[in-house]
Design an enzyme around this catalytic site. Sequence first.
Site, mmCIF file in Angstrom:
data_model
loop_
_atom_site.group_PDB
_atom_site.id
_atom_site.type_symbol
_atom_site.label_atom_id
_atom_site.label_comp_id
_atom_site.label_asym_id
_atom_site.label_seq_id
_atom_site.Cartn_x
_atom_site.Cartn_y
_atom_site.Cartn_z
ATOM 1 N N GLU A 1 0.899 -1.171 0.010
ATOM 2 C CA GLU A 1 0.027 -0.058 0.051
ATOM 3 C C GLU A 1 0.919 1.432 0.096
ATOM 4 O O GLU A 1 1.968 1.233 0.489
ATOM 5 C CB GLU A 1 -0.775 0.096 1.291
ATOM 6 C CG GLU A 1 -1.901 -1.084 1.510
ATOM 7 C CD GLU A 1 -2.365 -0.952 2.863
ATOM 8 O OE1 GLU A 1 -3.107 -1.748 3.273
ATOM 9 O OE2 GLU A 1 -1.961 0.168 3.411
ATOM 10 N N CYS B 1 -2.669 1.264 8.813
ATOM 11 C CA CYS B 1 -1.488 0.398 7.956
ATOM 12 C C CYS B 1 -1.669 -0.822 7.690
ATOM 13 O O CYS B 1 -1.928 -1.654 8.655
ATOM 14 C CB CYS B 1 -0.246 0.616 8.892
ATOM 15 S SG CYS B 1 0.083 2.250 9.565
HETATM 16 N N1 SAH Z 1 7.531 0.371 11.351
HETATM 17 C C1 SAH Z 1 7.631 1.728 11.294
HETATM 18 C C2 SAH Z 1 6.943 2.172 10.127
HETATM 19 C C3 SAH Z 1 5.502 1.650 9.615
HETATM 20 S S1 SAH Z 1 4.197 2.127 10.696
HETATM 21 C C4 SAH Z 1 7.381 2.245 12.543
HETATM 22 O O1 SAH Z 1 6.808 1.483 13.446
HETATM 23 O O2 SAH Z 1 7.346 3.488 12.722
HETATM 24 C C5 SAH Z 1 3.863 3.704 10.723
HETATM 25 C C6 SAH Z 1 3.013 4.316 11.970
HETATM 26 O O3 SAH Z 1 1.814 4.004 12.026
HETATM 27 C C7 SAH Z 1 4.025 3.806 13.254
HETATM 28 O O4 SAH Z 1 3.947 4.922 14.358
HETATM 29 C C8 SAH Z 1 2.668 2.727 13.773
HETATM 30 O O5 SAH Z 1 2.908 2.618 15.086
HETATM 31 C C9 SAH Z 1 1.478 3.577 13.285
HETATM 32 N N2 SAH Z 1 0.101 2.716 13.289
HETATM 33 C C10 SAH Z 1 0.241 1.442 13.129
HETATM 34 N N3 SAH Z 1 -1.027 0.826 13.144
HETATM 35 C C11 SAH Z 1 -1.869 2.229 13.227
HETATM 36 C C12 SAH Z 1 -3.247 2.368 13.465
HETATM 37 N N4 SAH Z 1 -4.287 1.480 13.282
HETATM 38 N N5 SAH Z 1 -3.688 3.587 13.575
HETATM 39 C C13 SAH Z 1 -2.758 4.588 13.874
HETATM 40 N N6 SAH Z 1 -1.331 4.532 13.621
HETATM 41 C C14 SAH Z 1 -0.819 3.254 13.425
#
Ligand code: SAH
Length: 339
Positions: free
Chosen positions: A88, A329
């Site tokens: 995505e 995500c």
């Molecule tokens: N692995 C990396 C980058 C990808 S996730 C990281 O952890 O930073 C990107 C961001 O989205 C991260 O801060 C993650 O914790 C957050 N995230 C994941 N699922 C989410 C959700 N359902 N709602 C909001 N943020 C989310």
Amino acid sequence: MSIFDFTLEELEDYLVKNGFKKYNATQIIEWIYEKKVYDFNKMSNLSKKLISFLNENIRIEKLEVLQVEKSPLANKYLLRLNDNNKIECVLMNHDYGYSLCVSSQVGCNMGCSFCESGRLKKVRDLTLGELVSEVISVRDYEGVRIDSIVVMGIGEPFDNFINIKRFISVVTNNKMVGIGQRHLTISTCGLVPKIYEFADLETGVNLAISLHAPNNEIRDRIMKVNKAYKIEEVMAALDYYISKTNRRVTIEYIMLEGINDSDECARELSNLVKGKLMYVNLIPYNETSNFTMKRSNDFKIKSFYDILKSNNVNVTIRKEMGGNLSAACGQLRANAERL
Ligand code: SAH
């Protein structure tokens, strides 16, 4: 091999090794990235010999857009990779321009307990060509100029560090994607050794950390990576990054009801970041049907924000851009694959 699999230096080496000139690389790069000509036969300043070599050995390949979800501020794209895996990308329309959120892996092994991408284990790393093709494919599909890139899609970029380093080179090279270092942000869940390595690159690329908890007890519960690298180690690595680069670090903090959103948490978080070159981005959690966790309500988010403010912490609340999209995500991919 795809043309997007090369940094400029790698293409130069490759051509020289095959009996061509170093400057041919720049010529090809200009056709591809600047003129958007995706056919070697139309590259009129290349020799016939070089054109046939390129046709035989290199593909110019964008990713197929399988599905688009549109909303006024953000579009989400499901892209197909050659081996049929799907990833995505999200294109956000900010008042300062378009920003693209790219994925770094197919799935993710970090196993954060609130995250769709982590529910689906890592299948594989993205290649450089795939990383760059995300940008080129969405840019061309929409015909827009992308002003900034965040590596915050599916996957843990520092678990694909070699290709992320090469991606930084392609994205920030002004003959290639041409986005300034300060307009590129890498987000990590906190792989400490890689934060040091990233700092040592001494680029102007921004770093964001998914902290999501102010202490080890809570972080252990929601982020598996905290078993390997404790908050103190993450903070020490960030101090090192700041000392090396003098760049402000973004602390990402998802607001999860009853888990990390108490006043006490806000005070603890203030103590962690106060006086440092850091700013906190509070992220309203995007609920998904696969997890029971809830988003903190607006009142709670505001009071959390106020406590940080009163402690002189730089803080913002992330604007929700894709509420009606499967914007959590990995959610679009998960739905499409019925995973
Ligand atoms: N692995 C990396 C980058 C990808 S996730 C990281 O952890 O930073 C990107 C961001 O989205 C991260 O801060 C993650 O914790 C957050 N995230 C994941 N699922 C989410 C959700 N359902 N709602 C909001 N943020 C989310």
